[in-house]
Design a protein around this motif. Sequence first.
Motif, PDB file in Angstrom:
ATOM      1  N   GLU A  96     -25.950   0.877 -22.701  1.00 34.28           N
ATOM      2  CA  GLU A  96     -25.425   0.565 -21.431  1.00 34.28           C
ATOM      3  C   GLU A  96     -24.852   1.836 -20.581  1.00 34.28           C
ATOM      4  O   GLU A  96     -24.785   2.023 -20.185  1.00 34.28           O
ATOM      5  N   ASN A  97     -24.890   2.909 -21.518  1.00 37.15           N
ATOM      6  CA  ASN A  97     -24.361   3.786 -21.221  1.00 37.15           C
ATOM      7  C   ASN A  97     -25.276   5.278 -20.899  1.00 37.15           C
ATOM      8  O   ASN A  97     -25.185   6.646 -21.127  1.00 37.15           O
ATOM      9  N   LYS A  98     -26.648   4.691 -21.110  1.00 36.39           N
ATOM     10  CA  LYS A  98     -27.519   5.940 -21.693  1.00 36.39           C
ATOM     11  C   LYS A  98     -28.016   6.832 -20.491  1.00 36.39           C
ATOM     12  O   LYS A  98     -27.652   8.119 -20.873  1.00 36.39           O
ATOM     13  N   GLU A  99     -27.393   6.837 -19.157  1.00 33.92           N
ATOM     14  CA  GLU A  99     -27.686   7.575 -18.095  1.00 33.92           C
ATOM     15  C   GLU A  99     -26.250   8.476 -18.210  1.00 33.92           C
ATOM     16  O   GLU A  99     -26.206  10.150 -18.262  1.00 33.92           O
ATOM     17  N   GLU A 100     -25.313   8.378 -18.824  1.00 36.48           N
ATOM     18  CA  GLU A 100     -24.061   9.147 -18.930  1.00 36.48           C
ATOM     19  C   GLU A 100     -24.269  10.008 -20.449  1.00 36.48           C
ATOM     20  O   GLU A 100     -24.024  11.304 -20.046  1.00 36.48           O
ATOM     21  N   LEU A 101     -25.415   9.004 -20.890  1.00 34.62           N
ATOM     22  CA  LEU A 101     -25.028  10.181 -22.262  1.00 34.62           C
ATOM     23  C   LEU A 101     -26.781  11.241 -21.907  1.00 34.62           C
ATOM     24  O   LEU A 101     -25.542  12.445 -21.695  1.00 34.62           O
ATOM     25  N   ALA A 102     -27.062  11.103 -21.651  1.00 34.07           N
ATOM     26  CA  ALA A 102     -28.017  11.964 -21.016  1.00 34.07           C
ATOM     27  C   ALA A 102     -27.170  13.107 -20.245  1.00 34.07           C
ATOM     28  O   ALA A 102     -27.856  13.811 -20.288  1.00 34.07           O
ATOM     29  N   ARG A 103     -27.118  12.874 -19.417  1.00 37.91           N
ATOM     30  CA  ARG A 103     -26.336  13.838 -18.283  1.00 37.91           C
ATOM     31  C   ARG A 103     -25.433  14.443 -20.072  1.00 37.91           C
ATOM     32  O   ARG A 103     -25.536  15.717 -19.257  1.00 37.91           O
ATOM     33  N   ILE A 104     -24.923  13.863 -20.155  1.00 35.57           N
ATOM     34  CA  ILE A 104     -23.779  14.913 -21.563  1.00 35.57           C
ATOM     35  C   ILE A 104     -24.971  15.711 -21.843  1.00 35.57           C
ATOM     36  O   ILE A 104     -24.557  17.362 -22.033  1.00 35.57           O
ATOM     37  N   ILE A 105     -26.180  15.436 -22.461  1.00 33.15           N
ATOM     38  CA  ILE A 105     -27.013  16.443 -22.765  1.00 33.15           C
ATOM     39  C   ILE A 105     -27.790  17.375 -21.605  1.00 33.15           C
ATOM     40  O   ILE A 105     -27.390  18.687 -22.337  1.00 33.15           O
ATOM     41  N   THR A 106     -27.235  17.324 -21.204  1.00 33.36           N
ATOM     42  CA  THR A 106     -28.384  17.804 -19.887  1.00 33.36           C
ATOM     43  C   THR A 106     -27.317  19.221 -19.783  1.00 33.36           C
ATOM     44  O   THR A 106     -27.717  20.188 -19.382  1.00 33.36           O
ATOM     45  N   LEU A 107     -26.367  18.402 -19.646  1.00 33.93           N
ATOM     46  CA  LEU A 107     -24.786  19.990 -19.605  1.00 33.93           C
ATOM     47  C   LEU A 107     -24.969  20.566 -19.995  1.00 33.93           C
ATOM     48  O   LEU A 107     -24.743  21.878 -19.974  1.00 33.93           O
ATOM     49  N   GLU A 108     -25.380  20.234 -21.620  1.00 35.65           N
ATOM     50  CA  GLU A 108     -24.722  21.307 -22.550  1.00 35.65           C
ATOM     51  C   GLU A 108     -25.639  21.734 -23.149  1.00 35.65           C
ATOM     52  O   GLU A 108     -25.997  22.792 -23.943  1.00 35.65           O
TER      53      GLU A 108
END
Length: 515
Positions: A112-124
């Motif tokens: 349900e939160n995959k897009e937000e989790l993915a953005r965190i990965i890309t940012l760090e």
Amino acid sequence: MLTKLSTLYKTTSILLKANIVAGRPTNFIRMASSLIKDKAFVNGEWISAKSGATYNVTNPATGEVVGSVPDMGVADTEDAIQKAYKAYQTFKKTTAKERSEKLKKAYKLMMENKEELARIITLENGKPLAEANGEIMYGAGFCEWFAEEGRRVQGHVVASPFPTKKIFTLKQPIGVCAMITPWNFPNAMITRKACAAIAAGCTVVLKPAEDTPLSALAICEIFEQAGIPKGVFNVVTCDRGNAPSVGKLLCESPLVSLISFTGSSAVGKILMKQSADTVKKCSMELGGNAPFIVFDSADLDLAVKGAMSSKFRCTGQTCVCANRFLIQEGIYEKFVARLAEAMDKELKVGNGLTQGTTQGPLINKRAADKVATFVEDAKSKGANVVRGGQRSDVGESFYEPTLLSNVTSGMLVSKEEIFGPVAGVAKFKSEEEAIALANGTSAGLAGYLYTGDCAQQWRVAEALEYGIVGVNEGLFSTPEAPFGGFKESGLGREGGIGFGIEEYLEVKYMCLGGM
């Protein structure tokens, strides 16, 4: 909570897109997202380091600070171990069904939160957003997989040779499990280990990679909302200065029963030595030097497609990336030309948050410096630069996707793991030569081969000294299959039917007499 996360994500997404278009910094996500944390997670509480020290997490694409986390040391880690050990005394008594239900909830929350989790990965981490989304799907898959595997842990009734005795085997959780995970898959490498341990009834103390702690802390939030009990999943964050002492304590603590590590073979050997005095079980997924063999009979389109996916995923920064391209002489020139065309057509260097980017930055400038050194070494020893071969002007952590021909076994790109977007292509004549070249390394994690000859598929696959072999396939990772290597590429397996969860179980033989 789910509604709150969804609303925050939508707000974050809109602001991110606006800022990217305007060229503004994106580090506001630390304030906008409930999954971005600035504290470590121990015994169900968000805590600071005892010293009060912190360090910054930066976006490798821009150098911008995207968050800060505690820089914890030995005292903090010892406290986490103690809390995990205490929690284990209760958690080991829970039923497999209960643990399964909580992991299923974690899977649902992660999806349900995959897009937000993915953005965190890309940012760090810097990887393109599309790849980060794929990692979240992969990582969530381990929550689901081990939720199911945990309910299938079974002992045995053994036919006894004695009429007055009954023989049974039981499988029980091993205890507190220490985990050290890498930066290249900051979500999936955690769930692949931790979900197996939790499903088995173990507790976890995790030290995530210094570069990518935010994804680990986001998982803490997911697990907490899923109902994972306090003290079962603990995350200790630290910068490079404290990493050796924290890792040493995890290995030497008598309260820790297992150390699971994904990273280089050199570091893995150190951890195994440090674990020796407590005779600690070691689960090691270590470095690779993957051969990518293409025979004359291969489907060239399929081989080039596989080469692109296995080499340039995560900008060449995976342990199973094709590292040595071994091409039979009859199709050598065609393969090099076709691979160059595919690189021109499919690869685009840029910020991972920018639409269309396929090649993000390397994890830091040091990594880009290493790749540059490898390419210069190859050029000095006679390799030809077909594409790329230099630093990218996008930023100091970027390197152009590079294709080298006339590569030989004496070059660094052949002898060592590149961990960057460089494809070095060498030529071979016979099947026997290809196998000898492929096996001529201390690594044995993954290998690839492409051939249209069915008999050759079996012969070569069996002859390759690797734990994973892709036959006419460049992407093979899935929770359903065991992942691990031969030789100096590791010990044990992660994922798969039975294999992954067995790492976290002890077998007890019980003999019942006087029958």
